[in-house]
Design a protein around this motif. Structure first.
Motif, PDB file in Angstrom:
ATOM      1  N   UNK A  15       4.231   0.025   5.665  1.00 32.37           N
ATOM      2  CA  UNK A  15       4.864  -1.327   6.011  1.00 32.37           C
ATOM      3  C   UNK A  15       3.663  -2.196   6.866  1.00 32.37           C
ATOM      4  N   UNK A  16       3.958  -3.347   6.440  1.00 25.53           N
ATOM      5  CA  UNK A  16       3.221  -4.561   7.269  1.00 25.53           C
ATOM      6  C   UNK A  16       3.632  -4.917   8.737  1.00 25.53           C
ATOM      7  N   UNK A  17       4.773  -4.130   8.862  1.00 26.12           N
ATOM      8  CA  UNK A  17       5.603  -3.866  10.403  1.00 26.12           C
ATOM      9  C   UNK A  17       6.210  -5.182  10.632  1.00 26.12           C
ATOM     10  N   UNK A  18       5.549  -6.200  11.606  1.00 24.80           N
ATOM     11  CA  UNK A  18       6.245  -7.312  12.193  1.00 24.80           C
ATOM     12  C   UNK A  18       5.556  -8.568  12.149  1.00 24.80           C
ATOM     13  N   UNK A  19       6.140  -9.773  12.304  1.00 25.77           N
ATOM     14  CA  UNK A  19       5.775 -11.032  12.052  1.00 25.77           C
ATOM     15  C   UNK A  19       4.700 -11.500  13.052  1.00 25.77           C
ATOM     16  N   UNK A  20       3.673 -12.179  12.638  1.00 30.11           N
ATOM     17  CA  UNK A  20       2.880 -12.896  13.662  1.00 30.11           C
ATOM     18  C   UNK A  20       3.577 -14.126  14.366  1.00 30.11           C
ATOM     19  N   UNK A  21       2.660 -14.484  15.351  1.00 29.96           N
ATOM     20  CA  UNK A  21       3.301 -15.670  16.174  1.00 29.96           C
ATOM     21  C   UNK A  21       3.942 -16.810  15.204  1.00 29.96           C
TER      22      UNK A  21
ATOM     23  N   UNK B 173       0.860  -1.218   0.026  1.00 30.22           N
ATOM     24  CA  UNK B 173       0.038  -0.124   0.042  1.00 30.22           C
ATOM     25  C   UNK B 173       0.997   1.151   0.034  1.00 30.22           C
ATOM     26  N   UNK B 174       0.757   2.310  -0.918  1.00 28.91           N
ATOM     27  CA  UNK B 174       1.420   3.181  -1.050  1.00 28.91           C
ATOM     28  C   UNK B 174       1.284   4.193   0.316  1.00 28.91           C
TER      29      UNK B 174
ATOM     30  N   UNK C 273      -4.782   0.970  11.240  1.00 32.88           N
ATOM     31  CA  UNK C 273      -4.773   0.326  10.118  1.00 32.88           C
ATOM     32  C   UNK C 273      -3.804  -1.067  10.216  1.00 32.88           C
ATOM     33  N   UNK C 274      -4.458  -2.029  10.056  1.00 26.12           N
ATOM     34  CA  UNK C 274      -3.488  -3.327   9.810  1.00 26.12           C
ATOM     35  C   UNK C 274      -3.439  -3.545   8.476  1.00 26.12           C
ATOM     36  N   UNK C 275      -2.117  -3.535   7.778  1.00 24.46           N
ATOM     37  CA  UNK C 275      -1.587  -3.695   6.721  1.00 24.46           C
ATOM     38  C   UNK C 275      -1.063  -5.149   6.650  1.00 24.46           C
ATOM     39  N   UNK C 276      -1.684  -6.197   6.280  1.00 21.98           N
ATOM     40  CA  UNK C 276      -1.386  -7.255   6.527  1.00 21.98           C
ATOM     41  C   UNK C 276      -0.714  -8.360   5.429  1.00 21.98           C
TER      42      UNK C 276
END
Ligand code: WT7
Length: 670
Positions: A461-467, A415-416, A434-437
């Motif tokens: 950014x989709x940020x960080x890894x899921x568990x 997503x821009x 907002x959750x960018x997944x």
């Protein structure tokens, strides 16, 4: 696999936004499932350090088992077995388990059909968990009555109606393997998928509605069943029955003995159909997706691990509450529709909204009208849709009361930052996280994502890894690259929802996913990690394009083009597009004696639509005398990409482009 990796370029606006951080809203930090970074980190670290302990606890708490598993994970690259020895049923976990709880009479599905005209509501139906359970049991018995047994493959080619979900759940109930084919795909695609999966039954409708016209699904199935391969053999000869839903009252051909009506069949069966007790690794579905070679791959997902991934991610990523009205706008023809319209929300006892039509039909406020009408609290959609809403202007959402929304999600492509900010401000009124997944058909569920009560977000950014997810950005040799450098995104550890194979093609499974970087799953995406460890997905680095959130293999479009009698050669590349993310540009050389013309250009576009589906129609077709090639005869895609990216195609579309000089220069450089 020959992937050419150049360091993914870093967009300048992306860098500017990197320092804009939005902390989780206070309401979330107080009441969410995961309330702080510390809580996220603690669980994440447990999921990495003691994965078996972590996943055993989740599987026990989240799923209903008929028989407990013997081992949590058996991992022998590339084959994972999760919860081996256990028995359960996905449909039971989505429906039956809620029946003796207060959820029984809650809306499971709220469906809105495509409206007839401006200002009118669409047709509307709601099913409670109890009602949906009954419909699914009836239809599961219809499947059995029509010869479907455990392990058989069933093609589902339906419009976005509740029956699509019912058909999926009914297959899951009796242990049949569904393969949903998006209603926008062609007869040829249906036939190819039937052939590859050797399916026994097709479930379709007399028609679906799209932007006011009828999509003749049954007609496509009839055509698919008559298609032959090059040697003259019927592709779909395994099909014994076609079950037809009456939706549009469109006139169709019924072949006695083969075709049966859904509404007639359910009158001949009982509503009692116990859920089969299935081993954890029983195949649940096959979903075809494009790869970097011509033939789509049948991605295989199985029962326990997939369901756990879908359920857990839905709960934590969307921070699901019992009172939510949750709307994922994806079609069930894509994996997002599987995991986040049907399986994830229902396994959580949520209310899942389904909408049949397009976002701008009859007017560009369709989504916002629906949000206001049903009081949608969670909205999960795609960047391409957000960019279209931006173009249509804020007056459309502004006409409606969007105050019920509390969380916004996005998926399908990078997503821009501009679209992210617009989503946050115009739709979320700066109130909704907002959750960018980031994830893929292959991963079964969300892999990299913020958790709304914990993760500070940054636009883009989709940020960080899921568990349980261990991403890494590596170079061509498979070594981790320093922060802020581009590289290939890989996943280091097995996860419950991972694909278990490519249907019927174990060698391709190993080749595509497990050979690029030894010991890891290769995603096909380029990525960069910033100073805070956030993952910025740049997009595909293989020959796969992402057009309006749909994955399209360039080789698939090329083989569709060269199957046209007038085409000698074709090369398809992507160029960036403001609305669709990427657009398809085809370079075509015609056979001797065939002249380039606007007519043939349109004919080729239609031909691709017939071969694959309208989603794969090239945006530009450029005719060339010859394609630029290396001395060893490989088409120089990099060069074509540069040419394609050079802007809109100019005035006369039929002028032959002469690449011979460019090609010679590039070959000399080689
Ligand atoms: C490809 C997977 C996952 C369901 C929809 C698409 C791209 C997906 C994101 C995101 C950047 C994304 C990747 C991926 N992608 N989500 N949040 N940010 N890129 O499923 O058709 O299997 O496509 O979509 O390139 O590899 P799919």
């Amino acid at each position: 696999m020959a992937t050419t990796t150049s360091a993914p370029s870093v967009n300048i606006t992306t860098v500017l936004h990197e320092n804009r951080v939005f902390p989780p809203p206070k309401s979330f930090a107080k009441a969410a499932w995961i309330k702080s970074m510390a809580e996220y980190k603690k669980l994440y670290h447990e999921s990495i350090r003691q994965p078996e302990k972590f996943w055993a606890r989740q599987a026990k708490e989240e799923l209903v088992w008929f028989k407990p598993w013997k081992s949590v994970l058996q991992w022998k690259l590339p084959q994972a077995k999760w919860f081996a020895g256990g028995q359960l049923n996905v449909c039971y976990n989505c429906l039956d388990r809620h029946l003796n709880t207060p959820t029984a009479n809650k809306a499971a599905l709220i469906w809105e059909g495509e409206p007839a005209g401006p200002g009118t509501p669409g047709e509307e139906r709601t099913y409670t968990y109890k009602q949906l359970h009954r419909e699914v049991c009836l239809f599961a018995n219809v499947l059995k009555r029509n010869g479907v047994q455990k392990g058989d493959r069933v093609i589902i080619y339906l419009p976005m109606t509740p029956e699509a979900a019912m058909a999926m759940l009914a297959c899951a109930r009796i242990g049949a393997v569904h393969s949903v084919v998006f209603g926008g795909f062609s007869a040829q695609s249906v036939a190819d998928r039937i052939f590859d999966s050797q399916a026994k039954v097709v479930i379709t409708a007399d028609g679906g509605f799209r932007r006011g016209s009828v999509v003749p699904l049954k007609k496509s199935v009839d055509d698919a069943l008559a298609l032959k391969d090059a040697a003259g053999n019927l592709l779909a000869k395994t099909i014994e029955k076609v079950i037809v839903l009456r939706r549009s009252n469109h006139e169709i051909h019924i072949q006695e003995g083969r075709d049966v009506w859904w509404h007639r069949e359910v009158q001949n069966v009982e509503a009692d159909c116990p859920a089969e007790k299935l081993e954890s690794e029983t195949p649940l579905f096959i979903l075809y997706t494009s790869g970097s070679t011509g033939k789509p791959k049948g991605i295989l997902h199985t029962t326990a691990g997939y369901l756990l991934q879908a359920k857990l991610t839905t709960k934590y990523v969307f921070d699901l509450r019992p009172e939510d009205v949750y709307w994922c706008t994806a079609d069930v023809g894509w994996v997002t529709g599987h995991s986040y319209v049907v399986y994830g929300p229902l396994a959580n006892g949520a209310t899942s909204l389904m909408y049949e039509g397009a976002p701008n039909y009859p007017e560009p406020d369709r989504f916002w009208r629906i949000v206001a009408k049903y009081g949608v609290t969670i909205l999960y959609t795609a960047p391409t849709a957000i960019r279209a809403f931006m173009k249509w202007g804020p007056q459309w959402p502004d006409k409606h009361d969007l105050s019920s929304l509390r969380l916004l999600g996005t998926v399908g492509e990078p997503i821009n930052p501009e679209a992210w900010m617009w989503y946050r401000e115009v739709i979320g009124h700066k109130r909704c996280p907002i959750v960018d997944t980031w994830w893929q058909t292959e991963t079964g569920g969300i892999m990299i994502t913020p958790l709304p009560g914990a993760t500070p977000t940054k636009p883009g950014t989709a940020t960080l890894p899921f568990f349980g997810v261990v991403p890494e950005v590596v170079d061509d040799q498979g070594h981790p690259v320093p922060k802020n450098s581009g590289g290939k995104l890989v996943l280091r550890r097995p996860w419950p929802g991972m694909l278990r194979g490519i249907w019927g093609d174990p060698a391709r499974f190993v080749q595509t996913y497990w050979s690029e970087v030894p010991g890891c799953y290769f995603t096909g995406d380029g990525c960069r990690q910033d100073k805070d460890g956030y993952y910025w997905i740049v997009g595909r680095i293989d020959d796969v394009l992402n057009v309006a959130g749909h994955r399209i293999g360039t080789a698939e479009v090329e083989s569709a083009l060269v199957s046209h009698p007038n085409v000698a050669e074709a090369a398809v590349v992507g160029r960036s597009d403001d609305l669709k993310g990427q657009a398809l540009v085809a370079f075509v050389t015609l056979k001797t004696g065939i002249l380039a013309s606007p007519g043939i250009r349109e004919e080729l576009r239609l031909h691709v639509a017939r071969e694959i589906g309208p989603v794969a129609k090239p945006d530009d077709i450029r005719f060339a005398e010859m394609l630029p090639k290396t001395r060893s005869g490989k088409i120089m895609r990099r060069l074509l990409k540069q040419i394609a990216g050079g802007g809109e195609i100019k005035g006369d579309t039929t002028t032959l482009e002469d690449f011979s000089v460019l090609a010679r220069l590039a070959a000399a450089e080689e």
